[in-house]
Scaffold this active site. Structure first.
Site, PDB file in Angstrom:
ATOM      1  N   HIS A 101      27.873 -14.508  89.896  1.00 50.33           N
ATOM      2  CA  HIS A 101      28.271 -15.459  88.832  1.00 50.33           C
ATOM      3  C   HIS A 101      29.471 -16.188  89.407  1.00 50.33           C
ATOM      4  CE1 HIS A 101      26.252 -12.426  86.549  1.00 50.33           C
ATOM      5  NE2 HIS A 101      25.703 -13.283  85.655  1.00 50.33           N
ATOM      6  N   ASP A 104      32.544 -13.989  88.886  1.00 50.59           N
ATOM      7  CA  ASP A 104      32.722 -12.692  89.473  1.00 50.59           C
ATOM      8  C   ASP A 104      33.375 -12.657  91.096  1.00 50.59           C
ATOM      9  OD1 ASP A 104      30.717 -11.873  87.912  1.00 50.59           O
ATOM     10  OD2 ASP A 104      28.859 -12.018  89.090  1.00 50.59           O
ATOM     11  N   GLU A 232      16.262 -16.144  82.866  1.00 50.96           N
ATOM     12  CA  GLU A 232      16.121 -14.594  82.763  1.00 50.96           C
ATOM     13  C   GLU A 232      15.832 -14.369  81.547  1.00 50.96           C
ATOM     14  OE1 GLU A 232      18.747 -10.983  83.617  1.00 50.96           O
ATOM     15  OE2 GLU A 232      19.043 -12.461  84.850  1.00 50.96           O
ATOM     16  N   GLU A 268      13.835  -8.896  84.237  1.00 44.76           N
ATOM     17  CA  GLU A 268      14.910  -7.669  84.569  1.00 44.76           C
ATOM     18  C   GLU A 268      14.055  -6.653  83.578  1.00 44.76           C
ATOM     19  OE1 GLU A 268      18.923  -5.903  82.556  1.00 44.76           O
ATOM     20  OE2 GLU A 268      19.040  -7.756  83.535  1.00 44.76           O
ATOM     21  N   HIS A 271      15.582  -5.567  80.367  1.00 43.01           N
ATOM     22  CA  HIS A 271      15.326  -6.706  79.051  1.00 43.01           C
ATOM     23  C   HIS A 271      13.890  -6.564  78.611  1.00 43.01           C
ATOM     24  CE1 HIS A 271      18.559  -9.470  80.747  1.00 43.01           C
ATOM     25  NE2 HIS A 271      19.066  -8.099  80.654  1.00 43.01           N
ATOM     26  N   ASP A 296      15.138  -8.517  88.658  1.00 40.12           N
ATOM     27  CA  ASP A 296      16.200  -7.917  88.274  1.00 40.12           C
ATOM     28  C   ASP A 296      16.145  -6.403  88.257  1.00 40.12           C
ATOM     29  OD1 ASP A 296      18.064  -9.814  88.700  1.00 40.12           O
ATOM     30  OD2 ASP A 296      19.148  -9.707  86.910  1.00 40.12           O
ATOM     31  N   ASP A 307      21.443  -2.531  76.661  1.00 39.21           N
ATOM     32  CA  ASP A 307      21.294  -2.941  78.276  1.00 39.21           C
ATOM     33  C   ASP A 307      21.969  -1.995  79.021  1.00 39.21           C
ATOM     34  OD1 ASP A 307      19.966  -4.246  80.276  1.00 39.21           O
ATOM     35  OD2 ASP A 307      20.992  -6.063  80.032  1.00 39.21           O
ATOM     36  N   ASP A 309      21.220  -0.915  82.083  1.00 35.81           N
ATOM     37  CA  ASP A 309      21.643  -1.375  83.769  1.00 35.81           C
ATOM     38  C   ASP A 309      21.515  -0.223  84.711  1.00 35.81           C
ATOM     39  OD1 ASP A 309      21.369  -3.911  83.286  1.00 35.81           O
ATOM     40  OD2 ASP A 309      23.172  -4.320  82.608  1.00 35.81           O
ATOM     41  N   ASP A 339      20.418  -5.651  89.631  1.00 35.66           N
ATOM     42  CA  ASP A 339      21.388  -5.577  88.324  1.00 35.66           C
ATOM     43  C   ASP A 339      21.576  -4.624  87.702  1.00 35.66           C
ATOM     44  OD1 ASP A 339      22.864  -6.558  86.551  1.00 35.66           O
ATOM     45  OD2 ASP A 339      21.343  -8.047  85.766  1.00 35.66           O
TER      46      ASP A 339
END
EC number: 5.3.1.5
Length: 439
Positions: A101, A104, A232, A268, A271, A296, A307, A309, A339
């Site tokens: 991003h 980031d 996404e 993802e 998700h 992802d 989430d 991750d 991700d």
């Protein structure tokens, strides 16, 4: 090159019998499978945000991770150090791609001119590091959800000035993605949803986000960006209900605004879990609709409603996902972007290597298992046989529009049709898949 991770020179493939925790057991990038190398199939990417930006904080505790680049008094100096260390990590891990991003890689600012200065300064560095290392950008994106200005949405915000700010960020991030040779540009609407309908105009917000996506497509053609635009999907978090709920919802949105041939999806795994779907389901839905783009790679926890991750560690889940991808012809511009983040208690910097090595091995082994299923065609033959009637006279007449409801009623009556149930063979097929997984 930076030497932050000085205990590791390079992670290499050593085979399934290796006991070296800093070696690949299954990921051999040069191994050829179905006519392509493993590296070409998987197109692996390390994400900037979880790997180099996360502090180890959560809703109940402060950051637990000790990262030198997060301690500098000058945020831009820290961003430069972070870029050096990130590319050291990419090289030593041996991944071909990374993703980011805008905020980031560079310090954010409420002053747009300062934001541009910071961002462009780091993009200059990334461009140089890519040239030096050969590591490429899988995709870029703009963070239009963290800053408080976006608490009521970005493109769906009731204030058009916020819409404009988001547009400015996407404009900047898209241009940088093109400059860096990015192969995709991702749009995730983290705040594009609502908390309560009491203060929400659904129709208006849908039209706003539709116009925003049209602007993105227009800009893609204006600058000659050759990559793929990706949305996404996610059902909720941070908002109660997000407009890009799942793949099917996104497709309906794209159709409404005439974008179904312009934008694909970045799926993802976590998700999919939050949406009540399997990872395999979301991929199969996307490929059947012609909008599959990228992945992802991570996993969620079915016992938790958020989430998490986590890094992918299930060969079973990812073999079924890989099978759908291979059936559809594999990736074009997309790939597997990690991700995923280490756990809050994983405070050793080298835990980043353990996490990525394990995930890369899981995906490589899943690829091999799925490729064998593709080669043998046993599963596909069962499916083809199950639908064989649709390739025969009656099935073709129905699908081609040559039979009306009245025609079909007459056929049933005159031919005395009496179809009998046929076994779906689910248990046999599950055993068949297990025979590939555990051979």
């Amino acid at each position: 090159m930076s030497n932050y991770f000085d205990k590791i020179a390079k992670v290499n493939y050593e085979g399934a019998n290796s006991t070296n925790p800093f070696a690949f057991k299954h990921y051999n990038p040069n191994e050829v499978i179905l006519g392509k190398t493993v590296e070409e199939h998987l197109r692996l990417a390390v994400c900037y945000w979880h790997t180099f930006c996360w502090t180890g904080n959560d809703m109940f505790g402060a950051g637990s991770l000790d990262r030198s680049w997060q301690k500098t008094g000058d945020l831009l100096v820290g961003a430069k150090q972070k870029a050096e260390i990130a590319f050291e990590f990419f090289q030593k891990l041996g991944v071909p791609y990374y993703s980011f991003h805008d905020v980031d890689i560079a310090p954010e600012s409420n002053n747009f001119k300062e934001y541009l200065h910071n961002f462009n300064t780091i993009v200059d560095i990334l461009e140089k590091k890519q040239s030096e290392t050969g590591v490429k950008l899988l995709w870029g994106t703009a963070n239009c959800f963290t800053n408080p200005r976006y608490m009521s949405g970005a493109s769906t915000n009731p204030n058009p000035e916020v819409f404009a700010w988001a547009a400015a960020q996407v404009f900047t991030a898209m241009n940088a993605t093109q400059r860096l040779g990015g192969e995709n540009y991702v749009l995730w609407g983290g705040r594009e949803g609502y908390e309560t309908l009491l203060n929400t105009d659904l129709k208006r917000e849908r039209e706003q986000i539709g116009r925003f996506m049209q602007l993105v497509v227009e800009h893609k053609y204006k600058i000659g960006f050759q990559g793929t635009l990706l949305i996404e999907p996610k059902p909720q978090e941070p908002t109660k209900h997000q407009y890009d709920y799942d793949v099917a919802t996104v497709y309906g949105f794209l159709k409404q605004f005439g974008l179904e041939n312009e934008i694909k999806v970045n799926i993802e795994a976590n998700h999919a879990t939050l949406a009540g779907h399997t990872f395999q389901h979301e991929i199969a839905t996307a490929t059947s609709l012609g909008i599959f783009g990228s992945i992802d790679a991570n996993r969620g926890d079915p016992q938790l409603g958020w989430d998490t991750d986590q890094f992918p560690n299930s060969v079973e889940e990812n073999t079924l996902a890989m099978y759908e991808i291979l059936k559809a012809g594999g990736f074009t511009t997309g790939g597997f972007n990690f991700d995923a983040k280490i756990r809050r208690q994983s405070t050793d910097p080298y835990d980043l290597f353990h996490a990525h090595i394990g995930a890369m091995d899981v995906l490589a082994l899943s690829l091999k298992r799925a490729a064998k299923m593709i080669e043998d065609q046993t599963l596909q033959k069962v499916v083809d046989n199950r639908y064989a009637g649709w390739d025969q006279e009656l099935g073709q007449k129905i699908l081609s529009g040559k039979a009306s409801l009245e025609d079909l009623a007459k056929i049933v009556e005159t031919q005395g049709l009496d179809p009998k149930p046929v076994s779906g063979q689910q248990e046999y097929l599950e055993n068949l898949v297990n025979s590939y997984l555990y051979r």
